[in-house]
Design a protein around this motif. Structure first.
Motif, PDB file in Angstrom:
ATOM      1  N   VAL B 412     -20.685  -9.159   3.348  1.00 43.67           N
ATOM      2  CA  VAL B 412     -21.839  -9.275   2.449  1.00 43.67           C
ATOM      3  C   VAL B 412     -21.910  -8.016   1.590  1.00 43.67           C
ATOM      4  N   TYR B 413     -22.131  -8.188   0.294  1.00 45.70           N
ATOM      5  CA  TYR B 413     -22.349  -7.060  -0.615  1.00 45.70           C
ATOM      6  C   TYR B 413     -23.695  -7.281  -1.295  1.00 45.70           C
ATOM      7  N   SER B 414     -24.477  -6.237  -1.353  1.00 41.14           N
ATOM      8  CA  SER B 414     -25.773  -6.398  -2.010  1.00 41.14           C
ATOM      9  C   SER B 414     -26.147  -5.124  -2.752  1.00 41.14           C
ATOM     10  N   GLY B 415     -27.022  -5.275  -3.702  1.00 37.12           N
ATOM     11  CA  GLY B 415     -27.466  -4.125  -4.475  1.00 37.12           C
ATOM     12  C   GLY B 415     -28.850  -4.354  -5.028  1.00 37.12           C
ATOM     13  N   THR B 416     -29.540  -3.265  -5.285  1.00 37.69           N
ATOM     14  CA  THR B 416     -30.876  -3.366  -5.886  1.00 37.69           C
ATOM     15  C   THR B 416     -31.007  -2.338  -6.998  1.00 37.69           C
ATOM     16  N   LEU B 417     -31.857  -2.649  -7.926  1.00 31.16           N
ATOM     17  CA  LEU B 417     -32.194  -1.715  -8.996  1.00 31.16           C
ATOM     18  C   LEU B 417     -33.703  -1.810  -9.162  1.00 31.16           C
ATOM     19  N   SER B 418     -34.390  -0.694  -9.005  1.00 29.91           N
ATOM     20  CA  SER B 418     -35.847  -0.761  -9.088  1.00 29.91           C
ATOM     21  C   SER B 418     -36.372   0.241 -10.103  1.00 29.91           C
ATOM     22  N   TYR B 419     -37.463  -0.128 -10.708  1.00 30.14           N
ATOM     23  CA  TYR B 419     -38.083   0.708 -11.730  1.00 30.14           C
ATOM     24  C   TYR B 419     -39.586   0.686 -11.507  1.00 30.14           C
ATOM     25  N   ALA B 420     -40.170   1.869 -11.479  1.00 29.06           N
ATOM     26  CA  ALA B 420     -41.610   1.978 -11.252  1.00 29.06           C
ATOM     27  C   ALA B 420     -42.240   2.625 -12.483  1.00 29.06           C
ATOM     28  N   PRO B 421     -42.660   1.829 -13.476  1.00 25.80           N
ATOM     29  CA  PRO B 421     -43.232   2.417 -14.693  1.00 25.80           C
ATOM     30  C   PRO B 421     -44.494   3.225 -14.427  1.00 25.80           C
ATOM     31  N   THR B 422     -45.227   2.840 -13.413  1.00 27.47           N
ATOM     32  CA  THR B 422     -46.397   3.633 -13.028  1.00 27.47           C
ATOM     33  C   THR B 422     -46.378   3.767 -11.513  1.00 27.47           C
ATOM     34  N   ALA B 423     -47.279   4.592 -11.004  1.00 26.42           N
ATOM     35  CA  ALA B 423     -47.328   4.774  -9.552  1.00 26.42           C
ATOM     36  C   ALA B 423     -47.744   3.486  -8.850  1.00 26.42           C
ATOM     37  N   ALA B 424     -48.415   2.607  -9.566  1.00 23.84           N
ATOM     38  CA  ALA B 424     -48.937   1.403  -8.927  1.00 23.84           C
ATOM     39  C   ALA B 424     -48.029   0.192  -9.098  1.00 23.84           C
ATOM     40  N   LEU B 425     -47.197   0.218 -10.102  1.00 23.58           N
ATOM     41  CA  LEU B 425     -46.404  -0.967 -10.435  1.00 23.58           C
ATOM     42  C   LEU B 425     -44.920  -0.699 -10.225  1.00 23.58           C
ATOM     43  N   SER B 426     -44.234  -1.641  -9.623  1.00 25.13           N
ATOM     44  CA  SER B 426     -42.779  -1.483  -9.478  1.00 25.13           C
ATOM     45  C   SER B 426     -42.111  -2.838  -9.658  1.00 25.13           C
ATOM     46  N   VAL B 427     -40.929  -2.783 -10.208  1.00 20.30           N
ATOM     47  CA  VAL B 427     -40.135  -3.995 -10.431  1.00 20.30           C
ATOM     48  C   VAL B 427     -38.776  -3.773  -9.782  1.00 20.30           C
ATOM     49  N   LEU B 428     -38.342  -4.750  -9.024  1.00 19.82           N
ATOM     50  CA  LEU B 428     -37.048  -4.620  -8.345  1.00 19.82           C
ATOM     51  C   LEU B 428     -36.214  -5.854  -8.615  1.00 19.82           C
ATOM     52  N   TYR B 451     -47.474  -4.843  -7.251  1.00 20.11           N
ATOM     53  CA  TYR B 451     -48.567  -4.030  -7.777  1.00 20.11           C
ATOM     54  C   TYR B 451     -49.396  -3.548  -6.599  1.00 20.11           C
ATOM     55  N   GLU B 452     -49.696  -2.272  -6.603  1.00 23.95           N
ATOM     56  CA  GLU B 452     -50.422  -1.695  -5.474  1.00 23.95           C
ATOM     57  C   GLU B 452     -51.598  -0.899  -6.016  1.00 23.95           C
ATOM     58  N   PHE B 453     -52.736  -1.180  -5.498  1.00 28.58           N
ATOM     59  CA  PHE B 453     -53.935  -0.537  -6.003  1.00 28.58           C
ATOM     60  C   PHE B 453     -54.659   0.141  -4.855  1.00 28.58           C
ATOM     61  N   GLY B 454     -55.107   1.347  -5.080  1.00 35.27           N
ATOM     62  CA  GLY B 454     -55.882   2.048  -4.066  1.00 35.27           C
ATOM     63  C   GLY B 454     -57.023   2.795  -4.717  1.00 35.27           C
ATOM     64  N   TYR B 455     -58.157   2.755  -4.087  1.00 35.12           N
ATOM     65  CA  TYR B 455     -59.299   3.472  -4.619  1.00 35.12           C
ATOM     66  C   TYR B 455     -60.082   4.046  -3.449  1.00 35.12           C
ATOM     67  N   SER B 456     -60.463   5.285  -3.596  1.00 35.70           N
ATOM     68  CA  SER B 456     -61.288   5.929  -2.583  1.00 35.70           C
ATOM     69  C   SER B 456     -62.353   6.725  -3.293  1.00 35.70           C
ATOM     70  N   ASN B 457     -63.574   6.651  -2.834  1.00 35.01           N
ATOM     71  CA  ASN B 457     -64.609   7.496  -3.433  1.00 35.01           C
ATOM     72  C   ASN B 457     -65.077   8.549  -2.429  1.00 35.01           C
ATOM     73  N   ARG B 458     -64.153   8.919  -1.533  1.00 39.51           N
ATOM     74  CA  ARG B 458     -64.509   9.947  -0.553  1.00 39.51           C
ATOM     75  C   ARG B 458     -64.519  11.344  -1.171  1.00 39.51           C
ATOM     76  N   GLY B 459     -63.960  11.464  -2.375  1.00 45.50           N
ATOM     77  CA  GLY B 459     -63.938  12.765  -3.021  1.00 45.50           C
ATOM     78  C   GLY B 459     -62.671  13.527  -2.691  1.00 45.50           C
ATOM     79  N   VAL B 460     -62.382  14.568  -3.485  1.00 45.69           N
ATOM     80  CA  VAL B 460     -61.203  15.392  -3.257  1.00 45.69           C
ATOM     81  C   VAL B 460     -61.622  16.852  -3.318  1.00 45.69           C
TER      82      VAL B 460
END
Lengths: 351, 462
Positions: B412-428, B451-460
């Protein structure tokens, strides 16, 4: 057969070599040089008349600034000593250490003022003077002073970790999921459930254990080749071997009857009309001179039998193996059950 | 039931899209004293695969008619943590995960539209008490891995003790939903004398319940558990479980687990292992496993009365991380069956972190099962290319001790190519080529948009 094996292995080796070569050639730009911190901090002849001034960490890094870009020096800083034509030296500026855990919120001023730290950067950032170590401290370094027991128990990773980066954060300096981990992650999850839940949701378990989905974890994360997934590579060819090697492993996720459900669908089950008998001649001792071997196999791995023959009262096994039947008592030595003989399952034969 | 599953999946999709749209522009800011401090997370993964397949292979891998398949799968996840109620702060967590799949073309075997809710529960915490309602799972101990629609109650009892109890309707596997497929074998199966002898599955008869009592301290942890599962209203599994761990020192850890089948009074499965870390860079683990396969069958299986044989496995793993960019992992296990036929597995892995952006991995496996075995060699390479683009290449080769359907090797031979234009979005994009006993040439490709979304209002803080 030997020639075919040799040819296949040769094609594999050639294939790997070609792929690796193409891959390395395609992305074979020179690796960005690591910034020589040690040279600048320790080995540089400095402080003498006519020579450069001695440098400290603060000479280049303004760590108390809030935004990340102010923590790293700009090119003008380097050009105080290096000529603009020294591209190799200046290219080292591009060596921004990868934030494998995302951005970490830390009050540098507060830490540097602590008596135990006394303004020293290197005790935490030991990688700046040690080859092969990251210039960013691992989390275990933080935990040498900060126990964070309450946050640990409550799985509170913010505000030290940027919440947006947490989903892609993997622990590097603790909680390593090594070779032994996958074998016993279920047991570990029993005793350390809250620890697992620091990073994982129940849906993460389902991404592997939910057998109703068609996409296995390997297909959903094909780039994560460091993950210890079960159905890698040519699993369809070797699945029978794997199941035989460890009869109960498949049963962790799959009910035995799901084997046949798939086999029927793919046309490789004896339960499909017109299919060939998968057992060798003489399997049940019905050929003159043959020795029945199905009993031995059934005792060793009854789960494999159940994958096709689990048919309740219609199970063909109990046509022979029943009270007064040709196959005799199916219960092996030492078999016992606490159930009443009136239980429905017992009444298949004893009713 | 299928309609319920799909409506759950559709609701999840709608909720996710609304939450993403509504929440994306929210800035991270420090909360005021009265403000609800919570975390939200959402994830969406879309998969489009393209391949040709033959559902019924010809003899010895011979060419047969194939069809093109283009399944589209959608996964969604939505989580909320530490929401406030009117009477209690940080007391409610929510989790919802679902998938759906359509086959726009060539739907021969699968349902044209399918889906399921994987988890959907509300978690309520009040001081040291916990209650969870909905579709959830309970793992480990006597339950092993139980999915159910029901309720879980838990309490911290103090002094390191805690207790949990759960009950609900079993989340049934898919076999009951296959048209014309009752339990095993189809109605047309010539082995069946009386198709009416099968009971049609009724969900009310499939339920489970159990509990666990745990003790935990820094040096010692232990838990005892009970799990009972019913099928058709009759006993399927009645297990007792015991798990324990002792931290003898920072370099030595002993652990063990056992599952007792209470119906037969036999040990269905037991494990003992020791983790030794003599140096930070060296990890060793020794393990012993004892298993009765027959006791993993439902007590409603006629076949569960046919066997009492067992198998034992002894082995260990080792990992070495003291060689700069190179790390080594090895594992070796010997299996002994009751009829004394041995089996085993040996595995060795070399990982080379060539630089911060390149990882090379080589793995060799030798597996010996009673009637067949194989050698396998797997080589993998991943590299961050430029910007937010990365790629991976893998090659697998298998050499079987005895030919499978006339083929002694597969690859078996396999390969991937992935691109993440933003921290939340990725295409593979991924693709694979393989040659096996089941296909002279198998080519597949897959596109994943996540697509990955995270939100926290705990403060930094800085």
């Amino acid at each position: 057969m030997k020639q075919r094996r040799r040819a296949s292995w040769l094609s594999y080796v050639l294939g790997v070599a070609v792929c690796l070569s193409a891959f390395v050639a395609a992305c074979g730009e020179q690796a960005t040089p690591r910034f020589p911190h040690r040279l600048h901090l320790v080995e540089l002849a400095c402080g003498k008349p006519g020579g450069p001034s001695c440098l400290t960490c603060n000479s280049c890094h303004a760590v108390s600034q809030q935004e990340r870009q102010y923590k790293l020096p700009n090119v003008g800083m380097c050009q105080r000593c290096h000529r603009p034509s020294e591209t190799r030296a200046l290219s080292a500026l591009a060596t921004v250490p990868p934030r494998v855990s995302g951005e970490i919120s830390i009050n540098h001023d507060q830490h540097l003022a602590m008596p135990g730290i006394q303004g020293q950067c290197v005790p935490c950032h030991s990688g700046v003077v040690r080859e092969g170590e990251s210039t960013l401290p691992p989390m275990s370094k933080c935990l040498t002073c900060h126990e964070h027991e309450r946050q640990w128990q409550n799985a509170e990773c913010t505000p030290c970790h940027d919440d947006r980066a947490l989903r892609r954060t993997k622990p590097r300096s603790f909680l390593q999921h090594d070779a032994a981990f996958m074998r016993r992650h279920g047991e570990l999850g029993t005793l350390d459930k809250s620890l697992c839940q620091s990073c994982h949701t129940q849906a993460d378990c389902q991404s592997c254990h939910d057998v109703t989905q068609d996409l296995t974890a390997e297909l959903r994360k094909p780039e994560a080749f460091d993950g210890a997934f079960v159905h890698r590579g040519d699993f369809i060819t070797r699945h029978a071997i794997e199941a035989e090697a460890s009869p109960t492993r498949c049963a962790t996720c799959h009910a035995p009857e799901t084997c046949d459900a798939c086999h029927v669908e793919r046309g490789v089950s004896a339960n499909r009309r017109g299919a060939a008998n998968p057992h060798p001649p003489g399997w049940v001792g019905n050929v003159l001179g043959s020795r029945s071997s199905h009993g031995t196999e059934a005792r060793r791995d009854i789960l494999a039998c159940a994958s096709c023959h689990e048919q309740g009262p219609a199970t063909n096994c109990i046509r022979c193996h029943q009270v007064g039947g040709y196959g005799g008592n199916p219960h092996p030595r030492g078999w016992q059950s606490a159930r009443s003989p009136n239980a429905e399952m017992c009444r298949y034969c004893h009713g | 039931m299928r309609a319920a599953r799909l409506s759950g999946g559709a609701a999840a999709l709608t909720f996710l899209s609304v939450s993403i749209t509504a929440a994306q522009p929210l800035p991270v800011k420090a909360p005021s004293v009265q403000q609800d401090r919570f975390d939200l997370s959402a994830r969406s993964e879309t998969y489009v695969a393209l391949f040709r397949r033959a559902l019924q292979p010809g003899p010895a891998g011979s060419l047969v008619d194939t069809s093109t398949a283009l399944p589209l799968s959608q996964y969604v996840f939505l989580g909320a943590k530490d929401l406030d109620t009117a009477w209690r702060k940080n007391s409610v967590d929510l989790e919802l995960a679902a998938w759906a799949r359509v086959w726009p073309i060539s739907n021969v075997a699968e349902q044209p539209l399918d889906g399921d809710v994987q988890t959907a529960f509300v978690n309520y915490r009040h001081d040291s008490m916990l209650a969870r309602f909905g579709r959830q799972q309970f793992v480990g101990g006597a339950a092993r891995f139980a999915r159910f629609d029901g309720v879980l109650l838990g309490a911290e009892l103090g002094a390191g003790f805690s207790a949990q109890a759960y009950a609900g309707l079993t989340v049934l596997p898919r076999w009951n939903a296959r048209p014309g497929y009752h339990h095993l074998g189809s109605d047309a199966d010539s082995l069946l004398r009386d198709a009416q002898a099968f009971q049609q599955p009724q969900r009310g008869g499939y339920w489970l319940g159990g509990g666990r009592l745990s003790y935990s301290s820094h040096a010692f942890s232990a838990s005892g558990s009970f799990h009972e599962q019913r099928e058709h209203g009759d006993l399927a599994h009645r297990n007792l479980g015991l798990d324990g761990r002792a931290n003898v020192s920072s370099a030595l850890l002993f652990s063990g687990s056992a599952v007792l089948d209470a119906d037969s009074g036999r040990l269905a499965d037991s494990r003992l292992w020791a983790d030794v870390t003599p140096f930070e860079a060296l990890g060793l683990s020794l393990e012993y496993v004892h298993t009765h396969p027959a006791l993993w069958l439902s007590r409603q299986s006629v076949l569960s009365v046919f066997s009492t044989d067992r198998f034992d496995e002894l082995g260990g793993t080792a990992s070495v991380r003291a060689l700069g960019p190179v790390s080594l992992e090895g594992a070796s296990f010997l299996t002994l069956y009751d009829d004394n036929r041995p089996g085993g597995r040996v595995e060795g892995t070399v990982r080379l972190r060539a630089d911060a952006r390149t990882l090379l991995r080589l793995t060799y496996v030798r597996l010996l099962a009673p009637s067949n075995g194989y050698h396998s060699l797997r080589s993998s390479l991943s590299r961050a290319l430029f910007g937010r683009t990365s790629a991976s290449l893998e090659a697998y080769a298998y050499l079987y001790d005895h030919a499978v359907l006339g083929y002694a090797t597969s690859s078996v031979y396999s390969g991937t190519l992935s691109y993440a234009p933003t921290a939340a979005l990725s295409v593979l994009w991924g693709a694979s080529l393989s040659r096996s006993p089941y296909a002279a040439l198998d080519a597949q490709t897959l596109l994943r948009v996540a697509y990955e979304f995270g939100y926290s209002n705990r403060g930094v803080f800085r």
